[in-house]
Scaffold this motif. Structure first.
Motif, PDB file in Angstrom:
ATOM      1  N   VAL A 104     -13.703   9.423  -6.236  1.00 15.23           N
ATOM      2  CA  VAL A 104     -12.976   8.201  -5.923  1.00 15.23           C
ATOM      3  C   VAL A 104     -13.958   7.033  -5.880  1.00 15.23           C
ATOM      4  O   VAL A 104     -14.885   7.016  -5.059  1.00 15.23           O
ATOM      5  CB  VAL A 104     -12.242   8.320  -4.573  1.00 15.23           C
ATOM      6  CG1 VAL A 104     -11.416   7.061  -4.311  1.00 15.23           C
ATOM      7  CG2 VAL A 104     -11.354   9.555  -4.554  1.00 15.23           C
TER       8      VAL A 104
ATOM      9  N   HIS B  24      -6.516   5.059   3.966  1.00 13.63           N
ATOM     10  CA  HIS B  24      -6.077   5.619   2.683  1.00 13.63           C
ATOM     11  C   HIS B  24      -6.840   6.905   2.376  1.00 13.63           C
ATOM     12  O   HIS B  24      -6.248   7.922   1.981  1.00 13.63           O
ATOM     13  CB  HIS B  24      -6.328   4.614   1.545  1.00 13.63           C
ATOM     14  CG  HIS B  24      -5.442   3.422   1.553  1.00 13.63           C
ATOM     15  ND1 HIS B  24      -5.742   2.285   2.247  1.00 13.63           N
ATOM     16  CD2 HIS B  24      -4.262   3.183   0.923  1.00 13.63           C
ATOM     17  CE1 HIS B  24      -4.798   1.381   2.053  1.00 13.63           C
ATOM     18  NE2 HIS B  24      -3.884   1.901   1.256  1.00 13.63           N
TER      19      HIS B  24
ATOM     20  N   TYR C 104      -9.505   5.445  -9.633  1.00 14.60           N
ATOM     21  CA  TYR C 104      -9.353   4.135  -9.007  1.00 14.60           C
ATOM     22  C   TYR C 104      -8.036   4.169  -8.236  1.00 14.60           C
ATOM     23  O   TYR C 104      -6.996   4.513  -8.796  1.00 14.60           O
ATOM     24  CB  TYR C 104      -9.303   3.025 -10.058  1.00 14.60           C
ATOM     25  CG  TYR C 104     -10.636   2.570 -10.571  1.00 14.60           C
ATOM     26  CD1 TYR C 104     -11.729   2.455  -9.732  1.00 14.60           C
ATOM     27  CD2 TYR C 104     -10.811   2.228 -11.910  1.00 14.60           C
ATOM     28  CE1 TYR C 104     -12.957   2.029 -10.208  1.00 14.60           C
ATOM     29  CE2 TYR C 104     -12.028   1.791 -12.396  1.00 14.60           C
ATOM     30  CZ  TYR C 104     -13.101   1.691 -11.538  1.00 14.60           C
ATOM     31  OH  TYR C 104     -14.304   1.272 -12.003  1.00 14.60           O
ATOM     32  N   TRP C 105      -8.091   3.769  -6.986  1.00 15.97           N
ATOM     33  CA  TRP C 105      -6.919   3.883  -6.116  1.00 15.97           C
ATOM     34  C   TRP C 105      -5.976   2.715  -6.388  1.00 15.97           C
ATOM     35  O   TRP C 105      -6.229   1.577  -6.023  1.00 15.97           O
ATOM     36  CB  TRP C 105      -7.358   3.876  -4.660  1.00 15.97           C
ATOM     37  CG  TRP C 105      -6.356   4.491  -3.740  1.00 15.97           C
ATOM     38  CD1 TRP C 105      -5.128   4.017  -3.422  1.00 15.97           C
ATOM     39  CD2 TRP C 105      -6.506   5.719  -3.011  1.00 15.97           C
ATOM     40  NE1 TRP C 105      -4.490   4.849  -2.542  1.00 15.97           N
ATOM     41  CE2 TRP C 105      -5.318   5.910  -2.271  1.00 15.97           C
ATOM     42  CE3 TRP C 105      -7.531   6.656  -2.911  1.00 15.97           C
ATOM     43  CZ2 TRP C 105      -5.134   7.005  -1.433  1.00 15.97           C
ATOM     44  CZ3 TRP C 105      -7.345   7.751  -2.083  1.00 15.97           C
ATOM     45  CH2 TRP C 105      -6.158   7.915  -1.350  1.00 15.97           C
ATOM     46  N   SER C 106      -4.846   3.005  -7.006  1.00 17.87           N
ATOM     47  CA  SER C 106      -3.859   1.985  -7.353  1.00 17.87           C
ATOM     48  C   SER C 106      -3.110   1.502  -6.114  1.00 17.87           C
ATOM     49  O   SER C 106      -3.082   2.167  -5.071  1.00 17.87           O
ATOM     50  CB  SER C 106      -2.869   2.573  -8.363  1.00 17.87           C
ATOM     51  OG  SER C 106      -1.786   1.698  -8.585  1.00 17.87           O
TER      52      SER C 106
ATOM     53  N   GLU D  98       1.217   4.181  -4.736  1.00 20.06           N
ATOM     54  CA  GLU D  98       0.799   5.497  -4.242  1.00 20.06           C
ATOM     55  C   GLU D  98       1.334   6.629  -5.108  1.00 20.06           C
ATOM     56  O   GLU D  98       0.678   7.669  -5.253  1.00 20.06           O
ATOM     57  CB  GLU D  98       1.241   5.680  -2.788  1.00 20.06           C
ATOM     58  CG  GLU D  98       0.529   4.759  -1.807  1.00 20.06           C
ATOM     59  CD  GLU D  98      -0.953   5.099  -1.651  1.00 20.06           C
ATOM     60  OE1 GLU D  98      -1.317   6.274  -1.778  1.00 20.06           O
ATOM     61  OE2 GLU D  98      -1.746   4.159  -1.418  1.00 20.06           O
TER      62      GLU D  98
ATOM     63  N   VAL E  79      -1.077   7.077  -7.858  1.00 24.29           N
ATOM     64  CA  VAL E  79      -2.257   7.796  -7.376  1.00 24.29           C
ATOM     65  C   VAL E  79      -2.003   9.297  -7.430  1.00 24.29           C
ATOM     66  O   VAL E  79      -2.817  10.075  -7.957  1.00 24.29           O
ATOM     67  CB  VAL E  79      -2.618   7.359  -5.937  1.00 24.29           C
ATOM     68  CG1 VAL E  79      -3.728   8.244  -5.370  1.00 24.29           C
ATOM     69  CG2 VAL E  79      -3.047   5.893  -5.914  1.00 24.29           C
TER      70      VAL E  79
ATOM     71  N   THR F 110     -12.512  -2.460  -5.848  1.00 23.50           N
ATOM     72  CA  THR F 110     -11.174  -2.884  -5.427  1.00 23.50           C
ATOM     73  C   THR F 110     -10.843  -4.247  -6.017  1.00 23.50           C
ATOM     74  O   THR F 110      -9.671  -4.631  -6.107  1.00 23.50           O
ATOM     75  CB  THR F 110     -11.094  -2.952  -3.895  1.00 23.50           C
ATOM     76  OG1 THR F 110     -12.153  -3.792  -3.406  1.00 23.50           O
ATOM     77  CG2 THR F 110     -11.252  -1.560  -3.288  1.00 23.50           C
TER      78      THR F 110
ATOM     79  N   SER G 157      -5.939  -1.363  -9.205  1.00 19.22           N
ATOM     80  CA  SER G 157      -6.816  -1.081  -8.073  1.00 19.22           C
ATOM     81  C   SER G 157      -6.233  -1.714  -6.821  1.00 19.22           C
ATOM     82  O   SER G 157      -5.331  -2.550  -6.901  1.00 19.22           O
ATOM     83  CB  SER G 157      -8.227  -1.615  -8.347  1.00 19.22           C
ATOM     84  OG  SER G 157      -9.150  -1.092  -7.417  1.00 19.22           O
ATOM     85  N   ASN G 158      -6.757  -1.307  -5.686  1.00 18.72           N
ATOM     86  CA  ASN G 158      -6.154  -1.704  -4.402  1.00 18.72           C
ATOM     87  C   ASN G 158      -7.169  -2.479  -3.564  1.00 18.72           C
ATOM     88  O   ASN G 158      -8.059  -1.879  -2.953  1.00 18.72           O
ATOM     89  CB  ASN G 158      -5.688  -0.455  -3.658  1.00 18.72           C
ATOM     90  CG  ASN G 158      -4.872  -0.791  -2.426  1.00 18.72           C
ATOM     91  OD1 ASN G 158      -4.890  -1.922  -1.952  1.00 18.72           O
ATOM     92  ND2 ASN G 158      -4.159   0.188  -1.906  1.00 18.72           N
TER      93      ASN G 158
ATOM     94  N   LEU H  19      -6.287  11.815   1.582  1.00 19.48           N
ATOM     95  CA  LEU H  19      -6.604  12.424   0.302  1.00 19.48           C
ATOM     96  C   LEU H  19      -6.686  13.936   0.363  1.00 19.48           C
ATOM     97  O   LEU H  19      -6.263  14.625  -0.569  1.00 19.48           O
ATOM     98  CB  LEU H  19      -7.921  11.841  -0.221  1.00 19.48           C
ATOM     99  CG  LEU H  19      -8.248  12.066  -1.699  1.00 19.48           C
ATOM    100  CD1 LEU H  19      -7.094  11.600  -2.586  1.00 19.48           C
ATOM    101  CD2 LEU H  19      -9.522  11.341  -2.071  1.00 19.48           C
TER     102      LEU H  19
ATOM    103  N   LEU I  21      -7.839  -1.211   0.020  1.00 18.81           N
ATOM    104  CA  LEU I  21      -8.243   0.182   0.231  1.00 18.81           C
ATOM    105  C   LEU I  21      -9.068   0.311   1.512  1.00 18.81           C
ATOM    106  O   LEU I  21      -9.989  -0.468   1.752  1.00 18.81           O
ATOM    107  CB  LEU I  21      -9.066   0.667  -0.963  1.00 18.81           C
ATOM    108  CG  LEU I  21      -9.438   2.152  -0.980  1.00 18.81           C
ATOM    109  CD1 LEU I  21      -8.207   3.025  -1.096  1.00 18.81           C
ATOM    110  CD2 LEU I  21     -10.399   2.438  -2.143  1.00 18.81           C
TER     111      LEU I  21
END
Length: 418
Positions: free
Chosen positions: A171, A274, A146-148, A151, A154, A176, A266-267, A278, A270
């Motif tokens: 991912v 972003h 989960y994309w925080s 960063e 992450v 989100t 979570s973001n 990756l 997103l």
């Protein structure tokens, strides 16, 4: 064969401790769970229309067996995103499984390893990924991210996943924000607000720094080395004794840990920008989970990811959303036969897996059923559920007359009449 083993045991009066029928499996597991576990595991978004649609979509297709085909052996093995699989099945990541049993992620990993089946570790697990990885032994596993909003966190999560041996990074895009989950809401029950399912965070040094910053913020001074050390020690203790951590949620560090998690896990912002970063942040194969629209599938592949997971999060995020199986058909038609595509949401049986493969999936993720096995018989319940699904897939292939996965094509299906 699994089937023969069950029948032979039956001669001696022994029956499976985990039902082979998916509806009976769910009913028995729900009786074994607490109200909070039933709501979290079994609930969906809104009125549950998406969950129902996921199952109804499989009913729109019928398998057409062929006779006198002479197929006596089947090869279920495959390689997906560089990972060799015994069969085209992985365990899906499901957070807060500790609602069902303590040390749930380690138990799931133990069952998956016994069935030689890959497991996608949950970012919202109740056990640190390093502990879960040890339980997998030599069986491959992937890590869900989960994309925080932080960063550095992450990067820390990705680095830990690489260090403990993950074979791929998955991912999740569709969470989100949490969906409108009425069963949890009516109980006022969010596991993470109680410190459940946040072990990946409390085991992370970057997260400990964020907790220290929160505690120090009212003083206007940065956290001292002593403060950081104390917080890291306390969080380490929480991993070994999660019950004690939960019993002290009003104490400064546990409370700050939960509040920090709720702020940054979570973001909501997103974006594709972003995701474009990756590839430079990991050497692992990358899969994007939560794709439902063909245009999103195309854009993901244009970014250079290694695969996509067509998923509506088991019907837990958007009510009345498109069924994952219906989305799979449209996505595969849009991107062609070559890209790696997995299906998540609605899989209950080996026959379901067969239909999904025929419609273009390279493999499937099994979610709720393995948790039902966990509820009934722990790690061995997880193993039994996996073995049952794979056994039915093997038998379906044999009865239809296909020797390998490449032979499971759309030609083996017909649509049902409206």
């Amino acid at each position: 064969m699994r089937q023969n083993a069950i029948y032979r045991a039956g001669v001696l009066g022994r029956r499976p401790s985990v039902p082979t029928d998916p509806e009976r499996l769910e009913r028995r597991a729900r009786r074994a769970m607490s109200a909070r576990a039933r709501a979290y595991v079994g609930g969906g978004a809104g009125r549950g229309e998406t969950m129902r649609s996921n199952r109804e979509a499989f009913g729109r297709w019928r398998i057409v067996p062929r006779m006198l085909h002479g197929v006596t052996a089947r090869d279920l093995s495959t390689t997906v995103a560089g990972t060799h699989l015994r069969a085209p099945l992985l365990l899906a990541p499901v957070g807060a499984a500790g609602l069902i049993r303590p040390n749930s992620d380690v138990a799931i990993a133990t069952g998956a390893a016994a069935a030689e089946t890959a497991y996608v570790f949950s970012n919202q697990g109740g056990d640190p990924m390093e502990h879960t990885a040890r339980a997998m032994g030599d069986t491959p596993f992937w890590y869900q991210l989960y994309w925080s909003t932080d960063e550095d966190l992450v990067d820390s999560m990705i680095g830990r996943a690489e260090a403990c041996g993950a074979r791929a990074l998955v991912v999740t895009l569709d969470t989100t924000m949490l969906g409108w989950r009425t069963q949890d809401l009516d109980l006022g029950s969010l596991p993470f607000a109680r410190g459940e399912g946040i072990a990946q965070y409390t085991s992370d040094r970057r997260f400990a720094d964020l907790v220290a910053e929160r505690i120090a913020a009212p003083t206007g001074r940065p956290p001292t080395t002593v403060t950081l050390g104390a917080i890291r020690t306390l969080l380490a203790m929480s991993r070994a004794h999660p019950g004690r951590f939960l019993d002290n949620l009003r104490s400064p560090v546990p409370r700050a840990s939960v509040e920090t998690f709720l702020d940054i896990y979570s973001n909501p912002g997103l974006s594709w920008d972003h995701l474009a970063t990756l590839r430079g942040r990991t050497s692992l194969p990358i899969l994007l989970k939560g794709i439902l629209h063909p245009d999103d599938a195309r854009r993901a592949l244009d970014l250079g990811v290694d695969g996509i997971v067509v998923s509506n999060h088991g019907g837990r995020q958007v009510d009345n959303a498109i069924a994952s199986l219906d989305a799979l058909v449209a996505v595969r038609a849009a991107i062609g036969p070559e890209p790696t595509v997995l299906l998540d949401s609605g899989i209950r049986t080996g026959a379901d897996v067969f239909v999904a493969l025929a419609l273009g999936a390279d493999a499937c993720l099994l979610g709720r059923p393995h948790l039902y096995g966990l509820a009934l018989a722990g790690a061995d319940g997880v193993r039994q559920v996996i073995e049952n699904v794979i056994a039915e897939l093997d038998l379906t292939m044999g009865l239809v007359g296909v020797p390998d996965l490449a032979s499971i094509t759309p030609d083996v299906l017909v649509p049902t009449r409206p």
